[in-house]
Design an enzyme around this catalytic site. Structure first.
Site, PDB file in Angstrom:
ATOM      1  N   THR A 133       0.825  -1.199   0.000  1.00 57.50           N
ATOM      2  CA  THR A 133       0.000   0.000   0.000  1.00 57.50           C
ATOM      3  C   THR A 133       0.867   1.259   0.000  1.00 57.50           C
ATOM      4  O   THR A 133       1.882   1.324   0.701  1.00 57.50           O
ATOM      5  CB  THR A 133      -0.991   0.119   1.180  1.00 57.50           C
ATOM      6  OG1 THR A 133      -1.494   1.453   1.233  1.00 57.50           O
ATOM      7  CG2 THR A 133      -0.386  -0.183   2.548  1.00 57.50           C
ATOM      8  N   ILE A 134       0.414   2.224  -0.779  1.00 61.77           N
ATOM      9  CA  ILE A 134       1.137   3.497  -0.780  1.00 61.77           C
ATOM     10  C   ILE A 134       0.928   4.225   0.547  1.00 61.77           C
ATOM     11  O   ILE A 134       1.628   5.163   0.855  1.00 61.77           O
ATOM     12  CB  ILE A 134       0.709   4.413  -1.949  1.00 61.77           C
ATOM     13  CG1 ILE A 134      -0.736   4.905  -1.790  1.00 61.77           C
ATOM     14  CG2 ILE A 134       0.882   3.736  -3.284  1.00 61.77           C
ATOM     15  CD1 ILE A 134      -1.049   6.096  -2.678  1.00 61.77           C
ATOM     16  N   ASP A 135      -0.057   3.768   1.333  1.00 63.01           N
ATOM     17  CA  ASP A 135      -0.346   4.446   2.608  1.00 63.01           C
ATOM     18  C   ASP A 135       0.624   4.029   3.722  1.00 63.01           C
ATOM     19  O   ASP A 135       0.692   4.697   4.755  1.00 63.01           O
ATOM     20  CB  ASP A 135      -1.780   4.150   3.055  1.00 63.01           C
ATOM     21  CG  ASP A 135      -2.805   4.752   2.114  1.00 63.01           C
ATOM     22  OD1 ASP A 135      -2.413   5.600   1.285  1.00 63.01           O
ATOM     23  OD2 ASP A 135      -3.982   4.373   2.190  1.00 63.01           O
ATOM     24  N   ARG A 170       2.114  32.489  -3.909  1.00 61.83           N
ATOM     25  CA  ARG A 170       0.870  31.872  -3.453  1.00 61.83           C
ATOM     26  C   ARG A 170       1.075  30.872  -2.308  1.00 61.83           C
ATOM     27  O   ARG A 170       2.165  30.331  -2.143  1.00 61.83           O
ATOM     28  CB  ARG A 170       0.240  31.086  -4.608  1.00 61.83           C
ATOM     29  CG  ARG A 170      -0.473  31.960  -5.590  1.00 61.83           C
ATOM     30  CD  ARG A 170      -0.911  31.134  -6.793  1.00 61.83           C
ATOM     31  NE  ARG A 170      -1.693  31.970  -7.702  1.00 61.83           N
ATOM     32  CZ  ARG A 170      -1.910  31.679  -8.976  1.00 61.83           C
ATOM     33  NH1 ARG A 170      -1.401  30.593  -9.501  1.00 61.83           N
ATOM     34  NH2 ARG A 170      -2.639  32.481  -9.716  1.00 61.83           N
TER      35      ARG A 170
END
Ligand code: F6P
Length: 355
Positions: A133-135, A170
């Site tokens: 998982t990329i998490d 910004r």
């Protein structure tokens, strides 16, 4: 020996590298092996689908993004619900595991995949998990594959966003994935030199962030870069479940946290603020070299466990070693960022805003 292999849940870079390493290692080291590719995760097993993955199928896929097997999400909560045909998805999977003559099933996936794998174990199937998982939120492993590739993508994206933010003077909110855990926002944020990092584990008080932005601007900074994990939320939203949170946000006429913060920051500080949602580019494409190595090690370790008859476990990284975690010990748990994490300490000491 007939060994099934599936990829389940959200995809990420490195799935094919694991399939390749596990498959080649099994074919090279176990006599009479047949590798059966199950399409679309547990969906394929529920439908009883599978076809032989030969050596040729494993060639040339090390660096290929996505998964040659396809994937799907199969919510854990629905697994034991009996359908109109009188059978649950779990019962169908167990029946098909047996009908396909499988001796073991390699389940490559994230937290949900591991919960479902633990159910299959409970029902007597031999399973070996591989943490994806990329998490990076799977409990019991230092790292999951796919995470580092996603960190690379997010870092490069934030670098690019900074140059345009500097040009226009910004504030930029960059949303990374990471619903329950903030590892991706934390690591890519630090790697890209973000000024603030917002993660689900540390609910935000908007006014504190606005004060930080105004102070930074007063010191002459042209840009303020804020890495925001998808699951980050306000203190006022803490304790709400995901569905309740989106309900509250819809009521306010907003969709995401970045959406809310962009308006709030502009109104409170007067600085032009924009958002950029990185989304699925973090999950697609070729794995980075670190992940290719990790996937190769994980796939080979899964094959080793099978050769040793060590089932009902998932491969986990502890320090520089690969170990086996029992599925029931990790299923349903998450690895969250904690306030004591050394990356949090490092970020704070560098003056990065974190709640
Ligand atoms: O892979 C995990 C994850 O990236 C989460 O961070 C995110 O919430 C989820 O996948 C979204 O994926 P999908 O839209 O494919 O369900």
């Amino acid at each position: 020996m007939r060994i099934g292999i599936l990829t389940s849940g959200g995809d990420c870079s490195g799935l094919n590298a694991v399939i390749r390493a596990a498959g080649i290692s099994l074919y090279n080291n176990l006599k009479g092996v047949q590798l059966v590719g199950i399409p679309e995760g547990y969906g394929g097993l529920i439908r009883g689908e599978g076809s032989i993955l030969g050596r040729d199928d494993l060639a040339g896929i090390l660096d290929k993004g996505g998964t040659i097997l396809g994937t799907s999400r199969q919510p854990f909560k629905q697994m034991e619900v009996v359908g109109d045909d009188g059978e649950s998805k779990l019962a169908k999977m167990v029946r098909n595991y047996r009908a396909m003559g499988l001796d073991c099933l390699i389940c490559i996936g994230g937290a949900g995949t591991h919960k479902n794998a633990a159910l299959l174990k409970r029902e007597g199937c031999n399973v070996v998990g591989v943490p994806k998982t990329i998490d990076n939120d799977i409990y019991g492993t230092d790292v999951t594959f796919g995470f580092q590739s996603a960190v690379e993508v997010a870092t490069e994206s934030i670098d690019r966003i900074r140059t345009t933010a500097e040009s226009h003077s910004r504030v930029m909110l960059v949303a990374t994935m990471g619903n329950k855990a903030g590892w991706l926002a934390l690591h890519s944020g630090i790697a890209a030199g973000a000024n603030a990092i917002l993660i689900p584990e540390m609910p935000l008080h908007e006014d504190r962030l606005c004060k930080f932005i105004s102070e930074r601007k007063a010191l002459g900074a042209r840009s303020v870069i804020i890495a925001v994990a998808e699951g980050a939320h306000l203190r006022s939203e803490a304790g709400l479940k995901k569905k309740q949170r989106s309900f509250v946000r819809t009521e306010r006429g907003e969709t995401t946290i970045t959406n809310h913060l962009a308006e709030y920051i502009e109104e409170k500080t007067g600085y032009a603020t924009r958002t950029s949602v990185l989304g699925y580019i973090q999950r697609g494409g070729a794995p980075c070299a670190y992940d290719r190595l990790l996937c190769t090690r994980l796939g080979e370790a899964a094959a080793d466990f099978i050769a040793e008859g060590r089932f009902g476990v998932t491969v986990a990284v502890k320090g520089n070693r690969l170990v086996a975690n029992e599925l029931e010990d990790i299923a349903g748990k998450y690895k969250h960022v904690t306030r004591g994490d050394r990356m949090i300490k490092c970020a704070k000491e560098l003056g990065i805003f974190l709640e």
